[in-house]
Design a protein around this motif. Structure first.
Motif, mmCIF file in Angstrom:
data_model
loop_
_atom_site.group_PDB
_atom_site.id
_atom_site.type_symbol
_atom_site.label_atom_id
_atom_site.label_comp_id
_atom_site.label_asym_id
_atom_site.label_seq_id
_atom_site.Cartn_x
_atom_site.Cartn_y
_atom_site.Cartn_z
ATOM 1 N N SER A 1 -3.018 40.445 42.826
ATOM 2 C CA SER A 1 -1.777 40.981 42.292
ATOM 3 C C SER A 1 -0.741 39.870 42.179
ATOM 4 O O SER A 1 -0.817 38.843 42.847
ATOM 5 N N GLY A 2 0.239 40.105 41.340
ATOM 6 C CA GLY A 2 1.324 39.146 41.180
ATOM 7 C C GLY A 2 1.038 38.026 40.209
ATOM 8 O O GLY A 2 1.889 37.162 39.992
ATOM 9 N N GLN A 3 -0.156 37.995 39.613
ATOM 10 C CA GLN A 3 -0.479 36.957 38.646
ATOM 11 C C GLN A 3 -0.045 37.413 37.257
ATOM 12 O O GLN A 3 -0.401 38.508 36.827
ATOM 13 N N PRO A 4 0.709 36.582 36.536
ATOM 14 C CA PRO A 4 1.178 36.998 35.206
ATOM 15 C C PRO A 4 0.015 37.123 34.246
ATOM 16 O O PRO A 4 -0.874 36.281 34.191
ATOM 17 N N PHE A 5 0.037 38.201 33.466
ATOM 18 C CA PHE A 5 -1.020 38.423 32.477
ATOM 19 C C PHE A 5 -0.460 39.255 31.345
ATOM 20 O O PHE A 5 0.198 40.270 31.569
ATOM 21 N N GLU A 6 -0.723 38.781 30.125
ATOM 22 C CA GLU A 6 -0.310 39.513 28.936
ATOM 23 C C GLU A 6 -1.521 40.226 28.369
ATOM 24 O O GLU A 6 -2.483 39.575 27.923
ATOM 25 N N PRO A 7 -1.557 41.562 28.358
ATOM 26 C CA PRO A 7 -2.730 42.287 27.852
ATOM 27 C C PRO A 7 -3.038 41.927 26.407
ATOM 28 O O PRO A 7 -2.170 41.542 25.634
ATOM 29 N N GLY A 8 -4.311 42.061 26.059
ATOM 30 C CA GLY A 8 -4.732 41.784 24.696
ATOM 31 C C GLY A 8 -5.463 40.474 24.522
ATOM 32 O O GLY A 8 -5.865 40.137 23.399
ATOM 33 N N SER B 1 -9.491 35.448 30.595
ATOM 34 C CA SER B 1 -8.350 34.538 30.647
ATOM 35 C C SER B 1 -8.284 33.753 31.945
ATOM 36 O O SER B 1 -7.396 32.919 32.117
ATOM 37 N N GLY B 2 -9.199 34.035 32.876
ATOM 38 C CA GLY B 2 -9.226 33.299 34.136
ATOM 39 C C GLY B 2 -8.592 34.033 35.291
ATOM 40 O O GLY B 2 -8.548 33.511 36.405
ATOM 41 N N ILE B 3 -8.108 35.257 35.063
ATOM 42 C CA ILE B 3 -7.506 36.049 36.137
ATOM 43 C C ILE B 3 -8.537 37.064 36.575
ATOM 44 O O ILE B 3 -8.683 38.130 35.986
ATOM 45 N N ALA B 4 -9.296 36.723 37.623
ATOM 46 C CA ALA B 4 -10.379 37.600 38.055
ATOM 47 C C ALA B 4 -9.908 38.692 38.987
ATOM 48 O O ALA B 4 -10.602 39.672 39.225
ATOM 49 N N GLY B 5 -8.749 38.572 39.538
ATOM 50 C CA GLY B 5 -8.264 39.607 40.454
ATOM 51 C C GLY B 5 -7.007 39.153 41.154
ATOM 52 O O GLY B 5 -6.512 38.048 40.960
ATOM 53 N N PHE C 1 -20.228 42.025 32.982
ATOM 54 C CA PHE C 1 -20.482 41.655 31.594
ATOM 55 C C PHE C 1 -19.697 40.410 31.210
ATOM 56 O O PHE C 1 -20.199 39.554 30.462
ATOM 57 N N ALA C 2 -18.470 40.291 31.686
ATOM 58 C CA ALA C 2 -17.662 39.118 31.345
ATOM 59 C C ALA C 2 -18.296 37.839 31.867
ATOM 60 O O ALA C 2 -18.255 36.791 31.201
#
Length: 337
Positions: free
Chosen positions: A274-281, A268-272, A153-154
């Motif tokens: 681990s170790g990638q910084p991501f702030e939920p929301g 946000s551009g983070i498709a998958g 969907f994204a």
């Protein structure tokens, strides 16, 4: 005479035997019967009692206890009073944002899912040919894994390259930002939930097919139109199913986690990986929900006390909304009061 006297005495003792003090009284026998029945009932209930105690009562009591302690999951918990409650309600601004987002999803998403599922179920029950195909077509999206469905969907609703905005542009309609816009991210999640409405469709179809046909015939003979038949025949018969759908929908949406966080990551551009910084929301906290806060506080910040406070708030809201729905009924549902 002694023989006769002895015989008479023995006969009297034999007659008095069954009602003497050594015989059990009627009340004692009834108490023994009740105890046996109670033991039998507990034996049958024991699997449920064990499951309820281990998987509900103990976790709930533990959560309430840890909400009044300072605990990081490693050392022993220490009592801290209302410190965690004060921190969550007065010093954690993302709590109120997550609460607003969660309640928005409960009100809008649950309502639209129930209405859409009921509408699709009614349409398919009217189909004369190809009903099996349409049932399968509408039910299959529900079987899609939540992560895969959200990623798809994204990409479909990508504001720059997605086919949805391309089609809207061809029709001369506005092209929203969808998951990349704070104003459209929750409506996009609602569309995703409506796409996977196959579970409710099947339940509503079964209840609609169970409505007595003679009631529709009687209403038609009395001159009732389609709306009157739906209002006075269909709704009263399927109101328990609608109640079930609303209550379970509220409980599930109060636990809404996977789709919101995956949509935020992809947008946000983070498709998958681990170790990638991501702030939920993402974006701007519009997809931030209370279950995400529980995970972040408990498993990322190791603040189990504050996480337990948020979990108890979720539980309290779920119980309150469910109680109101069960007692008062709501909206389109017929009341039995």
């Amino acid at each position: 005479m002694s023989l006769a006297f002895g015989t008479r005495k023995g006969s009297d003792e034999a007659d008095a035997g069954p009602t003497g003090p050594a015989a059990p009284s009627t009340q004692h026998l009834l108490r023994r019967k009740r105890r046996r029945e109670a033991a039998r009932t507990l034996a049958f209930l024991s699997p449920w009692l064990i499951g309820f105690s281990v998987f509900f009562a103990y976790p709930l009591v533990s959560t309430a206890y840890f909400s009044f302690t300072s605990y990081n999951g490693f050392g022993a918990p220490t009592f801290s009073g209302l410190k965690n409650w004060d921190y969550v309600f007065n010093h954690l601004p993302t709590f109120w944002q997550g609460l607003r987002n969660t309640l928005w999803l409960v009100v809008v998403m649950v309502t639209l899912r129930v209405v859409f599922g009921l509408g699709i179920g009614m349409l398919i029950t009217k189909v004369k040919t190809g009903a099996g195909f349409f049932r399968t077509a509408f039910y299959l999206p529900y079987l899609a894994p939540p992560v895969a469905a959200t990623v798809a969907f994204a990409f479909l609703f990508n504001p720059g390259t997605g086919p949805v905005n391309h089609l809207l542009g061809e029709l001369g309609l506005p092209q929203p930002g969808w998951f990349a816009s704070a104003d459209w991210s929750k409506p996009a999640l609602t569309l995703l939930a409506m796409w996977g409405v196959g579970d409710l469709m099947v339940i509503f179809m079964a209840s609609l097919l169970d409505v007595p046909r003679e009631q529709y015939e009687a209403a038609s003979l009395d001159g009732a139109g389609p709306f009157q038949r739906f209002r006075y025949v269909t709704l009263p018969n399927i109101s328990p199913i609608i109640m079930f759908a609303v209550v379970t929908g509220v409980i599930q949406t109060m636990q809404y986690y996977t789709q919101a966080i995956v949509a935020g990551k992809v947008a946000s551009g983070i498709a998958g990986g681990s170790g990638q910084p991501f702030e939920p929301g993402f974006p701007n906290g519009s997809t931030w929900t209370l279950p995400q806060m529980v995970y972040k506080l408990g498993f990322q910040s190791f603040n189990y006390g504050a996480a337990c406070v948020v979990a108890l708030v979720l539980f309290a809201i779920s119980m309150a909304v469910t109680s109101i729905l069960l007692r008062r009924r709501s909206g389109f549902m017929a009341s039995d009061d």
